[in-house]
Design a protein around this motif. Structure first.
Motif, PDB file in Angstrom:
ATOM      1  N   UNK A  50       0.848  -1.190   0.000  1.00  0.00           N
ATOM      2  CA  UNK A  50       0.000   0.000   0.000  1.00  0.00           C
ATOM      3  C   UNK A  50       0.888   1.246   0.000  1.00  0.00           C
ATOM      4  N   UNK A  51       1.324   1.615  -1.201  1.00  0.00           N
ATOM      5  CA  UNK A  51       2.278   2.698  -1.358  1.00  0.00           C
ATOM      6  C   UNK A  51       1.735   4.019  -0.810  1.00  0.00           C
ATOM      7  N   UNK A  52       2.661   4.826  -0.319  1.00  0.00           N
ATOM      8  CA  UNK A  52       2.372   6.170   0.162  1.00  0.00           C
ATOM      9  C   UNK A  52       1.606   6.944  -0.915  1.00  0.00           C
ATOM     10  N   UNK A  53       0.647   7.746  -0.480  1.00  0.00           N
ATOM     11  CA  UNK A  53      -0.141   8.531  -1.432  1.00  0.00           C
ATOM     12  C   UNK A  53       0.751   9.399  -2.329  1.00  0.00           C
ATOM     13  N   UNK A  54       1.774  10.024  -1.736  1.00  0.00           N
ATOM     14  CA  UNK A  54       2.636  10.880  -2.555  1.00  0.00           C
ATOM     15  C   UNK A  54       3.412  10.079  -3.588  1.00  0.00           C
ATOM     16  N   UNK A  55       3.777   8.853  -3.249  1.00  0.00           N
ATOM     17  CA  UNK A  55       4.518   8.020  -4.199  1.00  0.00           C
ATOM     18  C   UNK A  55       3.657   7.702  -5.417  1.00  0.00           C
ATOM     19  N   UNK A  56       2.411   7.304  -5.181  1.00  0.00           N
ATOM     20  CA  UNK A  56       1.524   6.987  -6.303  1.00  0.00           C
ATOM     21  C   UNK A  56       1.246   8.244  -7.121  1.00  0.00           C
ATOM     22  N   UNK A  57       0.979   9.352  -6.440  1.00  0.00           N
ATOM     23  CA  UNK A  57       0.699  10.603  -7.150  1.00  0.00           C
ATOM     24  C   UNK A  57       1.906  11.046  -7.968  1.00  0.00           C
ATOM     25  N   UNK A  58       3.105  10.904  -7.413  1.00  0.00           N
ATOM     26  CA  UNK A  58       4.324  11.267  -8.135  1.00  0.00           C
ATOM     27  C   UNK A  58       4.460  10.456  -9.415  1.00  0.00           C
ATOM     28  N   UNK A  59       4.268   9.151  -9.314  1.00  0.00           N
ATOM     29  CA  UNK A  59       4.448   8.291 -10.487  1.00  0.00           C
ATOM     30  C   UNK A  59       3.360   8.558 -11.526  1.00  0.00           C
ATOM     31  N   UNK A  60       2.112   8.652 -11.095  1.00  0.00           N
ATOM     32  CA  UNK A  60       1.033   8.913 -12.051  1.00  0.00           C
ATOM     33  C   UNK A  60       1.231  10.271 -12.737  1.00  0.00           C
ATOM     34  N   UNK A  61       1.557  11.298 -11.962  1.00  0.00           N
ATOM     35  CA  UNK A  61       1.740  12.628 -12.550  1.00  0.00           C
ATOM     36  C   UNK A  61       2.908  12.630 -13.527  1.00  0.00           C
ATOM     37  N   UNK A  62       4.014  12.006 -13.129  1.00  0.00           N
ATOM     38  CA  UNK A  62       5.183  11.968 -14.012  1.00  0.00           C
ATOM     39  C   UNK A  62       4.888  11.172 -15.283  1.00  0.00           C
ATOM     40  N   UNK A  63       4.138  10.083 -15.160  1.00  0.00           N
ATOM     41  CA  UNK A  63       3.755   9.306 -16.334  1.00  0.00           C
ATOM     42  C   UNK A  63       2.886  10.142 -17.277  1.00  0.00           C
ATOM     43  N   UNK A  64       1.896  10.822 -16.732  1.00  0.00           N
ATOM     44  CA  UNK A  64       0.983  11.593 -17.562  1.00  0.00           C
ATOM     45  C   UNK A  64       1.723  12.730 -18.277  1.00  0.00           C
ATOM     46  N   UNK A  65       2.633  13.347 -17.575  1.00  0.00           N
ATOM     47  CA  UNK A  65       3.371  14.451 -18.183  1.00  0.00           C
ATOM     48  C   UNK A  65       4.379  13.935 -19.214  1.00  0.00           C
ATOM     49  N   UNK A  66       4.929  12.754 -19.000  1.00  0.00           N
ATOM     50  CA  UNK A  66       5.830  12.169 -19.990  1.00  0.00           C
ATOM     51  C   UNK A  66       5.048  11.765 -21.230  1.00  0.00           C
ATOM     52  N   UNK A  67       3.860  11.204 -21.034  1.00  0.00           N
ATOM     53  CA  UNK A  67       3.019  10.860 -22.185  1.00  0.00           C
ATOM     54  C   UNK A  67       2.685  12.104 -23.005  1.00  0.00           C
TER      55      UNK A  67
END
Length: 520
Positions: A50-67
Motif C-alpha cells: 500500500x504505497x504512500x499517497x505521494x509516491x503513487x501521485x508522483x508516479x502517475x503525474x510523471x507518467x501523464x506528463x511524460x506521455x
C-alpha cells in the motif's frame, strides 16, 4: 525474457512508470508513423504494497506528463488511466489488451527494475505469438552484465572496491590513475553532528502543475486508505523540474552536504540532502550526468572534495552497487533471514505515536513527505527494527510502501542487507546495530525525548540501550565470530552469565512493550 528482433514497423513500445527517460532503450528507433507507446496506471503496481499517497501521485503525474511530452513530439500514446473502464489492473493484461485492439508486428520493452514484474512480463512474452524484444536498461552507469563480471569469483562483494573500479572506468574525481585528493573515500570527514545554532538552508520545492494536481486528486479519491498525506507535495514530475531542483542543490546545498550528511535534527526533514533520488529512480535525471555536474562544482572550486565525493559515492557507489546485488542474488535474496527474525512490525511505524523522539520524527517526516534521509532510515527506523527482531518481510514491505524513491531493486538490498543484516553479510560486513549513544551524537532528538539516553535499563531508559546488548547476546552464535564486533563481544564476555541473561531479559521486555511480538 524472450529476446528477438522486431521485423518491420508497427511495434508496441512499453514504457513503465519508472522509465520516464527520453533516451529509454525501448524508445530508440521508434517510428512515429507506425509505432505506438503503451503506458498504463494499474492496480497491481499501486497496491502490491500500500504505497504512500505521494509516491503513487508522483508516479502517475510523471507518467501523464511524460506521455504528453511524447505526444507533443508526434508519438502515438496508448495511455491507460487507473480508473479507465476495462483496465485489467496489470501491465501484462494491458499489453494483451493493446495487442487485441490493434495489429502490431511486435513488442519492444526495456528490462524492468523488479523481479516480481520481470517474472510477469517473462510469462507474457512466452505466451504471446508475436516477437517480444527486451532491451537492457542502460540508464545506469554499470550494466548488469558488467556487475556480474566484476562479482565473479569474489568471495565477498565490497561496495568500496566496486566504487573504486567505477571511479576508474568513468574518470570521476580522478587525477590520471589516482583519486583526487590522494584517497578514495572521505567518509571520515562527513560524520559531524549538527552544532547548536546551525539550521539547514531553505529548499526549492516544486509547485504542482494542473496535471499533477489532477493526479493527486485521483490518488486521494482512489487510495484514501493508504499511508501518508498529499499535503505539501513538492516532487519534480518532469525532467525540467528535476533539473531545476538539481541546479538549486548544486549551487546552494552541496558545499555543506558532506559535513552534515549524517546529521539529524527534529523537524528538519531535508537537512543538506540532494532530494534527487525520486527523479533519478523515475528516469528524469541521468545518474552519470548528475555525478559529472557535482564533480564540476569541485573542479570549479565551488564545493569541497569531501562533499562532492560523498555525494558521488551515494550514486556511483551505493545506487549502482545495490542494483547489481539485487539482480545478482534474486530471487533467493528476497527470502534471506540470517538472524531468524520473527517479530511483527510495531504499529508506531505507521502512526508515529511513540515516546521515542527520533522514531516519532522519522515517521512523521515519512508520513508528510514520503521521504527520510539515509541515516534516519538506516540508524533510526532500520536499526530499531533489527534490534527488535522484526521479520525482514515486514521491514521490506514498510520501506517499499512509505518512501517515494523506493523500488524493490534499491529498497531490498538496503533494508534486508544494510538495515537488518538479514542477508547475512552480503551488503555489509557487520550489522549496523547501535545504542542510543549514536543517535544522541548525531542529532538533537535525545534532549527532548521522554526516555533517558544515559540510562541502560529500566522502563525510563532509551529503548535502543535496552535492546542493544540483548540483541548481541541473543545473536552470539551468528555474530560472535564477526571481527568487526569483537569489541562489544569482549565487553559482553567480561560480564558474568547472570548479567548477560539480565540483558537478554531486558531486551525481551522492551520488545514486547514496544509491540514487536511473535505472530499468533
Amino acid at each position: 525474457m524472450v529476446q528477438s528482433s522486431i521485423p518491420g514497423g508497427g511495434s508496441l513500445r512499453l514504457v513503465l512508470g519508472d522509465q520516464l527517460s527520453d533516451g529509454l532503450s525501448a524508445l530508440r528507433g521508434l517510428d512515429a508513423s507506425t509505432d505506438v507507446v503503451l503506458m498504463a496506471e494499474v492496480w497491481d503496481e499501486a497496491t502490491y504494497v500500500k504505497h504512500h499517497k505521494q509516491k503513487i501521485a508522483l508516479i502517475f503525474a510523471a507518467m501523464r506528463r511524460f506521455a504528453a511530452r511524447l505526444e507533443r513530439r508526434g508519438v502515438a500514446v496508448r495511455y491507460v488511466r487507473i480508473d479507465e473502464p476495462g483496465n485489467t489492473g496489470a501491465i501484462a493484461g494491458e499489453l494483451e489488451r493493446a495487442l487485441s485492439s490493434q495489429t502490431f508486428s511486435g513488442v519492444v520493452m526495456t528490462e524492468c527494475g523488479e523481479w516480481r514484474l520481470a517474472e510477469a512480463l517473462s510469462a507474457f512474452a512466452n505466451s504471446t505469438s508475436i516477437p517480444v524484444e527486451t532491451r537492457p536498461d542502460d540508464r545506469f552507469i554499470c550494466s548488469l552484465d558488467r556487475f556480474r563480471r566484476w562479482a565473479v569469483d569474489k568471495k565477498t562483494l565490497t561496495m568500496e572496491f566496486f566504487y573504486r573500479e567505477m571511479r576508474r572506468e568513468t574518470g570521476l574525481l580522478m587525477d590520471g590513475k589516482e583519486p583526487v585528493g590522494g584517497q578514495w573515500n572521505f567518509d571520515k570527514d562527513n560524520r559531524a553532528g549538527l552544532p547548536r545554532g546551525v539550521t539547514p538552508p531553505p529548499r526549492l520545492r516544486t509547485t504542482p502543475d494542473a496535471m499533477t494536481r489532477e493526479a493527486m486528486a485521483d490518488v486521494d479519491r482512489l487510495f484514501g486508505d493508504h499511508f501518508g498525506t498529499l499535503e505539501g507535495f513538492g516532487w519534480p514530475t518532469t525532467a525540467e523540474e528535476a533539473e531545476a531542483a538539481l541546479a538549486a542543490f548544486l549551487a546552494d546545498i552541496l558545499p555543506s552536504f558532506g559535513t552534515w550528511q549524517d546529521a539529524m535534527a527534529s523537524g528538519q526533514p531535508w537537512m543538506w540532502h540532494g532530494l534527487v533520488s525520486t527523479s533519478l529512480n523515475l528516469g528524469l535525471l541521468d545518474p552519470l550526468e548528475v555525478c559529472r555536474r557535482a564533480e564540476a562544482e569541485y573542479r570549479a572550486g565551488r564545493a569541497p572534495l569531501n562533499a562532492v565525493e560523498g555525494f558521488i559515492r551515494q550514486i556511483l557507489g551505493w545506487r549502482e552497487f545495490v542494483r547489481g546485488i539485487y539482480w545478482l542474488k534474486m530471487p533467493e535474496y528476497g527470502a534471506r533471514n540470517a538472524l531468524d527474525a520473527d517479530r511483527s512490525l510495531p504499529e508506531f511505524y505507521w502512526s508515529g505515536e511513540t515516546g521515542m523522539a527520533c522514531v516519532a520524527d522519522a515517521v512523521r517526516t515519512t508520513r508528510d513527505h514520503a521521504y527520510a534521509h539515509h541515516i534516519q532510515r538506516l540508524m533510526v527506523t532500520g536499526n530499531l527494527a533489527m534490534l527488535l527482531g522484526v521479520h525482514p518481510d515486514a521491514v521490506d514491505d514498510w520501506y517499499l510502501a512509505v518512501y517515494a524513491d523506493a523500488y524493490e531493486w534499491v529498497e531490498m538490498p538496503n533494508t534486508r542487507g544494510m538495515a537488518t543484516f538479514a542477508d547475512g553479510g552480503i551488503m555489509g560486513t557487520k550489522p549496523y546495530a547501535a545504542s542510543g549513544a549514536y543517535i544522541n551524537r548525531m542529532s538533537n532528538y535525545c534532549a527532548g525525548c521522554r526516555y533517558d539516553v544515559k540510562l541502560k535499563s529500566g522502563e525510563g531508559a532509551c529503548p535502543f540501550n535496552r535492546l542493544y546488548w540483548g540483541f548481541l547476546e541473543r545473536n552470539r552464535a551468528r555474530l560472535g565470530g564477526n571481527v568487526r564486533l569483537a569489541m562489544p563481544y569482549r565487553t559482553l564476555d567480561g560480564w558474568d552469565a547472570a548479567r548477560r541473561q539480565a540483558m537478554v531479559d531486558e531486551a525481551e521486555a522492551c520488545r514486547e512493550a514496544l509491540g514487536a511480538v511473535r505472530p499468533v
